[in-house]
Design a protein around this motif. Structure first.
Motif, short mmCIF file in Angstrom:
data_model
loop_
_atom_site.label_atom_id
_atom_site.label_comp_id
_atom_site.label_asym_id
_atom_site.label_seq_id
_atom_site.Cartn_x
_atom_site.Cartn_y
_atom_site.Cartn_z
N THR A 41 14.53 9.05 27.60
CA THR A 41 15.95 7.62 27.77
C THR A 41 16.07 6.62 26.80
OG1 THR A 41 14.42 8.28 30.43
CG2 THR A 41 15.60 6.01 30.29
N PHE A 84 16.99 3.09 25.54
CA PHE A 84 16.74 2.45 25.71
C PHE A 84 17.81 1.53 24.40
CE2 PHE A 84 13.89 2.84 28.67
CZ PHE A 84 14.65 2.19 30.26
N ILE A 114 11.41 3.90 35.84
CA ILE A 114 11.99 4.88 35.34
C ILE A 114 10.92 5.64 35.26
CG2 ILE A 114 13.25 6.57 33.11
CD1 ILE A 114 15.57 3.98 33.42
N THR A 122 13.94 -1.66 34.80
CA THR A 122 15.09 -1.97 34.04
C THR A 122 15.76 -3.26 34.83
OG1 THR A 122 16.71 -0.56 36.14
CG2 THR A 122 15.86 0.36 33.94
N ASP A 153 19.18 10.73 28.75
CA ASP A 153 19.83 9.56 29.25
C ASP A 153 19.76 7.38 28.82
OD1 ASP A 153 19.99 10.81 32.24
OD2 ASP A 153 17.65 10.10 32.50
N GLU A 168 20.47 4.42 28.15
CA GLU A 168 20.09 3.35 29.49
C GLU A 168 21.08 1.93 28.16
OE1 GLU A 168 19.50 2.57 32.64
OE2 GLU A 168 18.84 4.60 32.94
N THR A 169 21.96 1.17 29.06
CA THR A 169 21.61 0.38 28.28
C THR A 169 21.89 -1.36 29.31
OG1 THR A 169 24.84 0.24 29.42
CG2 THR A 169 24.24 0.93 27.04
N LYS A 212 29.93 3.38 26.38
CA LYS A 212 28.05 3.09 25.74
C LYS A 212 27.92 3.18 24.36
CE LYS A 212 25.86 4.71 29.93
NZ LYS A 212 24.25 5.33 30.59
N ARG A 245 15.72 -0.24 39.07
CA ARG A 245 15.03 1.00 38.90
C ARG A 245 13.99 1.33 38.42
NH1 ARG A 245 18.60 3.30 36.09
NH2 ARG A 245 19.76 1.77 35.32
#
Ligand code: NAP
Length: 496
Positions: A199, A201, A329, A323, A307, A309-310, A279, A327
């Protein structure tokens, strides 16, 4: 007669710039110098950063010393290990090892105004006096840790890219990467297909252009070894090509459009999913933040197991990351690709000047500033290498460090020729110089390109970049006006 010191010159830091200064002293038959290095070996950033994929994003023939051109680089963009070996070879060839002292972390410099010398203290409690100090701690030496709440709650493994944990096996782990800067884009492709889930970020999408990679064959390396002229020509050509980019960064940002087009084309080609593509599309002008070079980054971001994540991070908890939209993670390992404290030169050294004023407190008021990134009013006989406003968005900082080394040595020589041993930049010269720098920066893409970056302080002042051609920096340093300095010999007066 002057006061006795433990060493005439103390160089702090054994990276590219500190070793360049040491080379200059050695070439000039000055043998009374020591290099204090906080690490257990030389190399600076190229020793500290060992993350997978770590390489220089400036071609090696330019990102190397003019006085020691290596004919047989294995890649155009040299890998960390090769750069480290290069520096070790330079230190060996020019007999610099005898001056090196490892595990000596200078944490205080104090100007003794009675004796007009510097007293350096180390973290281990050692004390050393020197007439001249050349601080070369590296502009990107101190990792920046993000202020994200709950960091200490995390029960998995967390480390910064500049302190890579090679003992941690990432295979089949759930890994989070925070940050998508120059370091992260190099290590993400190296780890993406090993982990169970990655993931990333991303706070800001950067402009990424393909790295025109070149691995030199044995035959090519042999040619280069046999024809030094060829290496010099390649160096000049690469230098010129990089230098052209200054035209866009500083003078005519419109010409950077072509790179924006190239970068978008690259993104379209490598990322088919329109949501992910959106993104990864930067929302500011090309060049405003450091341009990233990679051919493997987008494919790694497009993997099924990655993934992006923004939305931002609310907090870190014992077994994952929450997040901002609530959510959780779950992750086993967090890697911080969050960069360095670039706007705070030498943050780990407290520096006390002629009035016992502390340099960082002065800099905290209006941002770090120096005369050609090297001399600070109120701090005689202290020189910095790659200090404020000497960084580049377009070419090799090794060139900048070498230019400073020559400029500093010339000034010291001029003082000595007059029988003086103290060199002090005048406040007016420093102020005037910085005004010119900031005026030039005001029109640059770094200030007007619609981003905030690590080039700037919290107030938006750009304290890291040189806003012009590098040859101009070199030329100006080679002709520094002596009347910008006060040369004096107060030590003999004090004794007198
Ligand atoms: P960087 O370029 O400063 O990138 C740091 C990244 O971390 C950025 O993406 C930043 O996002 C993100 N970040 C910082 N704090 C965050 C937070 N609290 N939450 C989420 N994201 C956060 O650092 P770097 O990648 O280590 O590179 C630093 C510099 O080192 C480079 O620009 C380059 O000059 C040098 N470097 C050079 C080479 C080379 O080949 N010469 C290789 C690697 C590094 P934002 O963009 O939103 O701030």
């Amino acid at each position: 007669m002057s006061i006795r010191v433990d060493t005439e010159y103390l160089i702090i830091g054994a990276g590219f710039s500190g070793l360049a200064m040491a080379w200059k002293l050695k070439q000039s038959s000055e043998d009374d110098f020591l290099i204090y290095e906080r690490a257990a070996g030389l190399g600076g950033t190229w020793r500290a950063n060992t993350y997978p994929g770590c390489a220089c994003d400036v071609p090696a023939h330019v990102y190397s010393y003019s006085f020691e051109q290596k004919p047989d680089w294995t890649h155009l963009f040299a890998r960390q290990q090769e750069l480290l070996e290069y520096l070790e070879e330079v230190a060996d060839k020019y007999h610099l090892y005898e001056h090196l002292r490892y595990n000596e972390a200078v944490n205080e410099l104090r100007y003794c105004k009675e004796q007009h010398i510097w007293r350096a203290k180390t973290a281990e409690g050692g004390v050393l006096t020197a007439r001249y100090v050349i601080a070369a701690p590296g502009p990107l030496a101190t990792p920046a840790f993000p202020k994200i709440s709950g960091r200490e709650e995390f029960e998995g493994v967390m480390f910064h890219s500049a302190e890579w944990r090679h003992d941690v096996d990432l295979t089949e782990k759930r890994v989070a990467v925070i940050g998508t800067g120059a370091s992260a884009i190099q290590f993400i492709p190296e780890i993406a297909d090993k982990v169970a889930r990655l993931t990333v970020f991303q706070r800001t999408a950067s402009w990424v252009i393909p790295r025109d990679e070149k691995k030199f064959s044995d035959r090519e390396k042999k040619w280069f070894r046999q024809r030094p002229g060829l290496v010099r020509t390649l160096r000049r050509w690469l230098y010129g090509r990089l230098e052209m980019r200054a035209i866009g960064f500083v003078r005519h940002p419109r010409v950077l459009k072509i790179y924006e087009w190239l970068s978008k084309w690259n993104l379209r080609k490598q990322v088919k999913d329109p949501v992910l593509r959106e993104k990864l599309t930067p929302k500011f002008r090309f060049g405003c933040k450091r341009i990233l070079l990679s051919t493997e980054y987008y494919p790694a971001m497009a993997l099924e197991t990655t993934d992006v994540e923004t939305g931002g991070i609310e907090k870190i908890v014992s077994d994952g990351i929450i997040t901002t939209d609530g959510r959780k993670i779950d992750v086993d390992i967090i890697i911080l690709g969050t960069g360095f404290r670039a706007t705070e030169p030498m943050p780990e050294i407290a520096v006390y000047g002629t009035r016992e004023q502390e340099l960082h407190r002065e800099w905290a008021r209006d941002g770090p500033a120096a005369y050609y990134g090297a001399c600070m009013n109120g701090y005689p006989n202290l020189f910095m290498l790659l200090g404020p406003n000497t960084g580049l968005g377009h070419n090799s900082v090794v060139y900048m460090a070498e230019a400073q080394v020559e400029g500093i040595y010339r000034i010291l020589n001029a003082a000595k020729a007059q029988g003086k041993n103290t060199v002090h930049i005048k406040g007016t010269a420093q102020t005037e110089f910085n005004k010119t720098v900031q005026d030039r920066l005001a029109h640059s893409v770094w200030q007007r390109g619609g981003c905030s970056s690590w080039y700037q302080t919290a107030s938006g002042k750009n304290v890291t970049l040189w806003p012009d051609y590098t040859f101009r920096f070199k030329r100006e340093l080679a002709a520094l006006p002596f009347d910008a300095f006060e040369f004096s010999n107060p030590a003999s007066k004090a004794e007198g």
